[in-house]
Design an enzyme around this catalytic site. Structure first.
Site, PDB file in Angstrom:
ATOM      1  CG  ASP A 229      -2.156   1.180   1.519  1.00 57.10           C
ATOM      2  OD1 ASP A 229      -2.347   1.623   0.323  1.00 57.10           O
ATOM      3  OD2 ASP A 229      -2.496   1.714   2.322  1.00 57.10           O
TER       4      ASP A 229
ATOM      5  CG  ASP B 273      -5.330  -2.163   3.007  1.00 57.08           C
ATOM      6  OD1 ASP B 273      -4.753  -2.172   1.692  1.00 57.08           O
ATOM      7  OD2 ASP B 273      -4.544  -1.847   3.829  1.00 57.08           O
TER       8      ASP B 273
END
Length: 799
Positions: free
Chosen positions: A453, A759
């Site tokens: 990320d 996520d």
């Protein structure tokens, strides 16, 4: 041997099938006692039994919830409700309701009981708490004495002697013990004391050494896992206490606490909704029902252990610890075992093959020696004459055979691997990484691809507004700027509506601590915008009280926007505010506010200019957000917020600097042959700028948006994924698909890093999941996750 292992012990590194695991375990079972051999890996029998118990208990809970609800409705209709008599302890403490009654109200979802007590406000009075101010700190111990602690009863830890007892169950050690006993029994009559006990005593000492080393290793490991498990369950929740909003450990919650909930949070105790917007709860962990539950005034009950799927709200804690539904569930459930890693599978496979070979040669050796002995006796016509010396010879032959088995089976190998992994785990902890399982250290070394990320992982996650475009003018924000930054160049109408869009359309909160200092609680992006609003002289309390909030649609990673509907004073109708991803909000706008504060249509040329402004901000590695509003006149349903025809107010550029050392870390990964890919929800221009700054995006690399990626067919995905280095504007599904493709199609060992609830699907699917920083993903239904604070990261390994 390698071909043999590949053929017979082909076990997938992530979530292998039960058949594959049982296939090689059945082979190992021949040589080694399974209780000892599998002490470092999953107990399939216990796992299956735990799963059966979980499903059975879930079904019982689900049925019990509905039966209780129906029974209480029947009781309410036909007779008076159960009366709870206040105990002396409750009366002396100054409370007006018993713990059992509070527990019963929430567990049975008894709305009538809540109404009879005066609603949530009445229940708050009964437990002597102020809804605006929360519990007073000096009352905490008193509440814990009456209503209990927010801790669950745990099974007692196994003692050191239990590990010793398990180690003694090894088949080889049992054979050696028998051999030692026979050796001592035969040695004393034949060789006398003490010479006759030396051989047997040597075997006994060897057995004790192996047992002690094994038991100590396993016992220390169990203590370490217990400490990590306790840390994992120590969630941090936001509550209102002493009139201030603060963070607390879940263990410190008491009945009467006011808990703030948002997307991704776990409900820390049973309670009743005070207020909230679009609050949706996933109760599948308790009831087994996959359909989310919408919590509102008509259905205000929240159960411990469930998760916030959407929306936000505040709840009054009514039951804690073992009085909650989750506490009842925890009594009978235990955590499942973990899957084997590739190294563990290979080690056990090698031990099996060597053990089988050793066993065959041991039997052959014993038979050959015995046969030769019998032939020699027959040649000397002594086959019918036996003595203690003959018995001793046969015993020695048996000892030689056992020695071959002991030497052949690499018993020290699992112990050596355990110690080496423990050492690696210790080194990782020194680097501020907590590992849930020892096997994680081995699997991390197999990683061939990292999907990372951006926000909070590659960047510092401390955002500040550095650029602003408003009324056709771009401004650079510097430290030390104040309200004079905008007031000379825009009208009061524009200035006021800009501040309204900041303070009314936010999921964060401006609070003051005991020292009078201003703190902003919320996501980094929200904090950056609110900080900017405060710099401009805005007052969050004034703007919140200026107009009442009617409906809120919180930000999520799918819509990529947040909307709020407020009622204007003096029956002025409604006003909707919307903010979010620049290109999405811009497409929702057909007007723009001018210098005088009037909404004028956006021309095509202006739209192109705005797109260039957004792209220009993004090329400077800024995250861009658009703020927009819409005035609604006449009759309007307060249940809906418009999705188009907005008026654009401003474009905000937020800077999130890259963490120190990230570029060097990426270069190290690339030099080691590990491919690094960045998957983010940001604008593609921002993503590319950050990726180039980090060294992730190279000249031959591909950057793509999530919408384009998900539209590709499997064949096209196979062609572009090897070149893919950056995916922007990605949804959780896009990240999940990418990880799945890398693992299943390209056979990569994938590590995924992230720091948000969005996520979670990819972290769960990956071979290695790392949640970074203080905003670590709280995915509590993954048994290998450890949620940590203070700039630690945690590691989840599934093979």
């Amino acid at each position: 041997m390698e071909n043999y292992l590949k053929k017979n012990f082909d076990v997938d590194p992530k979530r292998p099938s039960e058949e594959a695991l049982m296939r090689w375990r059945s082979a190992v079972r021949v040589v080694k006692n399974p209780r000892r051999r599998f002490r470092m890996v999953a107990d399939l029998a216990k796992r299956a039994e735990a799963e059966r118990k979980r499903k059975k208990l879930q079904e019982k809970l689900r049925v019990a919830l509905y039966v209780q609800k129906a029974a209480l409705h029947f009781i309410d209709a036909g007779s008076r409700p159960i009366e709870y008599k206040l105990s002396q302890e409750t009366l002396l403490a100054g409370y007006g309701i018993e713990p059992d009654e509070l527990e019963s109200i929430v567990r049975s979802h008894n709305s009538k009981a809540v109404e009879s007590r005066g609603g949530v406000e009445g229940l708050a009075r009964e437990v002597s708490v102020s809804l605006p101010d929360g519990v007073a700190s000096e009352e905490v111990s008193n509440r814990q004495n009456v209503y209990g602690f927010n801790r669950y009863a745990e099974k007692p830890a196994r003692s050191f002697w239990m590990f010793v007892w398990e180690a003694l169950h090894d088949l080889t050690l049992i054979i050696l013990m028998i051999c030692a006993a026979v050796s001592i029994g035969v040695g004393i009559p034949t060789e006398g004391w003490p010479d006759g006990v030396y051989d047997g005593l040597g075997i006994v000492l060897s057995i004790l050494l192996v047992v002690i080393v094994t038991a100590v290793s396993d016992y220390k490991q169990s203590l370490q896992f217990k400490a990590l498990d306790k840390e994992k369950k120590n969630l941090i929740v936001q509550v209102t206490r002493d009139g201030y909003r603060k963070k607390l450990s879940i263990y410190d919650l008491v009945v009467g606490d006011i808990v703030h909930l948002s997307i991704g949070d776990q409900v820390p105790a049973d309670g009743i909704l005070i207020s909230g917007y679009s609050l949706t709860i996933d109760e599948s962990s308790l009831s087994g029902e996959t359909e989310p539950v919408h919590i509102n005034r008509d259905r205000p009950f929240l159960l411990s252990g469930t998760k916030v799927q959407d929306g936000s709200g505040k709840m009054l804690v009514t039951s804690v610890g073992m009085r909650t539904e989750w506490g009842r569930l925890m009594v009978t459930l235990s955590e499942g075992g973990e899957d084997e890693t590739p190294l563990q599978v290979k080690l056990n496979g090698v031990a099996t093959v060597i053990g089988k070979i050793g066993l065959v040669f041991a039997v052959l050796t014993f038979l050959v020696l015995t046969l030769r002995f019998l032939v020699e006796k027959a040649q000397h016509h002594q086959i019918k004459h036996w003595s203690s010396i003959d018995a001793m010879k046969l015993l020695n032959y048996f000892a030689i055979a056992v020695t071959i088995v002991v030497v052949a089976v690499p018993e020290g190998l699992p112990l050596a691997v355990t110690l080496s992994l423990a050492f690696a785990m210790k080194k990782l902890m020194n680097d501020k990484a907590l590992v849930r399982h020892l096997s994680a250290c081995e699997t991390m070394g197999s990683a061939s691809c990292i999907c990372t990320d951006k926000t909070g992982t590659l960047t510092t996650n401390h955002m500040v507004v550095t650029k602003l475009w408003i009324c056709n003018e771009a401004k650079t924000i510097k430290s030390g700027d104040n309200e004079k930054l905008l007031k000379p160049s825009v009208s009061d109408a524009v200035f006021n509506i800009f501040l309204q869009s900041i303070f009314q359309n936010t999921g964060s909160e401006v609070v003051k601590d005991k020292d009078g200092r201003t703190n902003i609680l919320g996501t980094p992006t929200e904090r950056a915008i609110l900080e900017f609003g405060l710099i401009l002289g805005g007052d969050s309390t004034f703007h919140r009280e200026e107009s009442a909030i009617v409906k809120v649609e919180p930000f999520n990673s799918v819509k990529k926007r947040m909307s709020v509907l407020v009622s204007l004073p003096n029956n002025g109708g409604f006003r909707a505010f919307c903010k979010g991803a620049s290109e999405i909000i811009l497409n929702m706008c057909d007007k723009i506010i001018n210098v005088d504060g009037k909404a004028v249509p956006i021309s095509e040329e202006q739209r192109k200019n705005l797109t260039n402004v957004i792209n220009g901000f993004s090329s400077e590695a800024l995250r861009t957000l658009c703020l927009a509003f819409q005035d609604i006149k006449g009759n309007h349903k307060a249940e809906s917020i418009p999705e188009n025809n907005y008026t654009l107010i401003a474009v905000v550029g937020i800077k999130d600097p890259v963490r120190p050392g990230v570029r060097e870390a990426v270069e190290t990964c690339l030099a080691a042959g590990i491919t690094v890919r960045m998957v983010t929800g940001d604008n593609i221009h921002t993503a590319k700028a950050i990726a180039k700054e980090c060294g992730i995006l190279t000249d031959g690399g591909l950057a793509i948006e999530g919408t384009d990626f998900r539209s590709k067919n499997p064949q096209e995905m196979q062609e572009l994924i090897p070149k893919l280095q950056v995916m922007a504007r990605s949804s959780p599904t896009d990240k999940y698909i990418l990880v799945t493709q890398l693992r299943n199609v390209f056979k990569e060992v994938v590590a995924v890093t992230g720091n948000g609830t969005n996520d979670a699907p990819a972290l769960h699917e990956a071979d290695i999941g790392l949640a970074m920083g203080i905003a670590g993903t709280e995915v509590h239904h993954f048994p290998h996750f450890v949620v940590l604070e203070f700039s630690y990261f945690f590691i989840d390994i599934n093979g």
